[in-house]
Design an enzyme around this catalytic site. Structure first.
Site, PDB file in Angstrom:
ATOM      1  N   ASP A  45      66.405 -24.515 -87.794  1.00 25.84           N
ATOM      2  CA  ASP A  45      66.894 -25.339 -86.527  1.00 25.84           C
ATOM      3  C   ASP A  45      65.746 -25.824 -85.390  1.00 25.84           C
ATOM      4  O   ASP A  45      65.100 -24.678 -84.978  1.00 25.84           O
ATOM      5  CB  ASP A  45      68.058 -24.442 -85.736  1.00 25.84           C
ATOM      6  CG  ASP A  45      68.537 -26.198 -84.623  1.00 25.84           C
ATOM      7  OD1 ASP A  45      67.967 -27.487 -84.159  1.00 25.84           O
ATOM      8  OD2 ASP A  45      69.048 -25.471 -83.204  1.00 25.84           O
ATOM      9  N   ASP A  81      65.552 -33.211 -84.244  1.00 27.80           N
ATOM     10  CA  ASP A  81      66.297 -32.499 -84.690  1.00 27.80           C
ATOM     11  C   ASP A  81      66.898 -32.238 -85.935  1.00 27.80           C
ATOM     12  O   ASP A  81      67.074 -33.301 -86.073  1.00 27.80           O
ATOM     13  CB  ASP A  81      67.205 -32.977 -83.634  1.00 27.80           C
ATOM     14  CG  ASP A  81      67.871 -31.876 -83.415  1.00 27.80           C
ATOM     15  OD1 ASP A  81      67.494 -30.362 -83.697  1.00 27.80           O
ATOM     16  OD2 ASP A  81      69.165 -31.441 -82.846  1.00 27.80           O
TER      17      ASP A  81
END
Length: 497
Positions: A105, A346
């Site tokens: 992440d 992201d």
């Protein structure tokens, strides 16, 4: 399972002989798409609905961090439900060896994993790549607790001073006054994300990354160990800009490896065979072109966000639909002193989220180009959460206009392949009395009114739109780059060297 269990962070399939980091050669690791095989037994509608709902939720929760910080906690945006997320496969140096997966992440800045005994509330039915062994047991005799005076402790408790932290750790007042609390452990910390959260303790241990022998060793690696969580049974390998992230800690041991990393997500269009193919993650990515690829990187500057310093924020100048250029609002081009604005690159959000004004202009141009000749598939929009959708004849899908993202900076434009922003599939013919027909949907989403973005980003570049590109994060030169790649070929060529 007890001895050397913190080698959870082993990023390959077996444990090799350990040695310290001395080489500057890049490290190649496989990323695995978290979509399970069973999810392909469902319809396109449900698969897209899950991914679109999750993308919208993640943007909202990126923006809610300011509320949590006022209560003395902080927000870390983690995967909320199954979507097109990517995991790293780890192997524990235990007896017998134990395989564990964490979400990779770029939107969070901590490496944490579930530790036995592990209690996960409201996690029933949530897919877990770790199967029947979701947590690991720590051998505390070989593990060091982080001191309350450590900068790492302050980083985990971003709103508290070291004196406050040592007081919470029950260090006596006279010791606090003379800064003699090093023997007191960092208190537990609380992280919140969307509709879930976890409580963890910081530890240090030597962590190995075995690639080809000899393996790399990250000595005194700092990580969070969670014994309880709400709504999230899987740990996270944070690759954000914070000091506790994996790249940041790696950079302190080997700047060549930690200051520049990239990934290349295989284009899958939710096809099972392609979803299962590994996507390369490259630590220590050098600037030269790898393998037989010839495309150079297109770079845009990283923007600092004082409210969310762990985000990789960039500026977006506008979007072109065909030859129609649509300029972005000023708050998409930069981040102000309060942390408002910009676009987050992201790895953990599936679909790109745009502010309502820009999204509306893009949709209007698609409607102008396609709505005149193709019937709007409103029933599909309701089922998938995507819009607009159209009915197509088999020979007219080529009429979909191109989409180009114009990032801030000279020559910083990225032309998206059509499959990255427009998803076409066959609908009907499943016994419901409707004949099969081809449907196509725009895979850019409405991120809501810009006024809702107070204190946070206004847009997210999702991982679906990043497929088929090598995306490089150059922390030393503070820039993000994009280059078209055949990611499956890149993985094959990297493993031949």
């Amino acid at each position: 399972m007890a001895s050397s269990s913190l080698c959870l962070f082993v990023l390959l399939l077996f444990i090799a002989h350990h040695s310290s980091i001395t080489s500057s050669a890049p490290v190649f690791l496989p990323l695995t798409n978290s979509l399970s095989t069973s999810r392909f037994n469902t319809t396109h509608h449900l698969l897209l609905k899950s991914a679109s709902a999750r993308s919208a939720a993640r943007l909202r929760h990126h923006r809610l961090g300011r509320h949590l910080s006022r209560r003395g906690s902080r927000q870390v945006s983690l995967p909320l439900s199954p979507g097109s997320d990517y995991t790293l496969s780890f192997t524990l140096d235990s007896h017998p060896p134990q395989s564990v997966s964490l979400f990779m992440d770029t939107g969070s800045d901590l490496v944490w994993f579930p530790c036995a005994p592990f209690d996960c509330i409201l996690c029933e039915g949530k897919p877990n790549p770790n199967g029947r062994h979701p947590a690991v047991a720590l051998n505390l005799s070989s593990t060091s607790a982080v001191s309350c005076k450590s900068p790492a402790c302050a980083a985990a408790h971003s709103s508290l001073s070291s004196s406050d932290l040592c007081a919470a750790a029950r260090c006596p007042l006279e010791s606090i006054e003379i800064s003699d609390c090093a023997s007191f452990s960092c208190p537990q910390f609380y992280y919140a994300y969307g509709d879930g959260s976890f409580v963890a303790t910081l530890y240090r241990h030597s962590v190995s990354i075995p690639t080809a022998p000899p393996a790399l060793v990250l000595r005194n690696f700092t990580f969070g160990c969670a014994h309880s969580a709400l709504g999230e049974p899987v740990g996270v390998a944070g690759f954000g800009r914070g000091s506790l992230s994996l790249p940041a800690q790696l950079a302190r041991l080997s700047p060549q490896l930690g200051n520049r990393f990239s990934y290349c997500l295989v284009s899958h269009s939710f096809e099972p065979d392609r979803v299962r193919r590994p996507s390369p993650l490259i630590l220590g990515r050098k600037e030269k072109v790898l393998g037989n690829e010839e495309a150079e990187f297109v770079y845009t500057e990283m923007l600092d966000n004082p409210k969310h310093p762990y985000f990789y924020c960039v500026g977006l100048q506008g979007i072109s639909v065909g030859r129609k250029h649509i300029p972005a609002a000023e708050n998409l081009k930069a981040v102000d002193g309060r942390g408002n604005g910009g676009m987050v690159v992201d790895s953990g959000t599936t679909f790109t989220m745009l502010p309502a004004g820009l999204y509306g202009s893009v949709v209007a141009e698609f409607e102008r180009r396609l709505g005149q000749v193709h019937k709007r598939a409103t029933e599909i929009e309701d089922k998938t959460g995507l819009s607009p959708c159209y009915h197509f004849d088999n020979d007219t899908i080529a009429s979909v206009p191109t989409v180009t993202l114009h990032f801030v900076g000279w020559g910083s434009s990225v032309v998206l392949p059509r499959r990255n922003y427009f998803y076409n599939f066959m609908d009907g013919g499943n016994g419901g009395g409707r004949r099969r027909s081809q449907v196509g949907c725009l895979m850019l989403m409405n991120g809501g009114d810009e006024a809702e973005a107070e204190g946070g980003p206004v847009a997210i570049l999702g991982n679906y739109q990043q497929q088929g590109f090598e995306v490089v994060y150059d922390l030393e030169k503070r820039r993000v780059g994009f280059a078209r790649r055949r990611c499956t070929s890149l993985w094959d060529s990297l493993n031949q060297h």
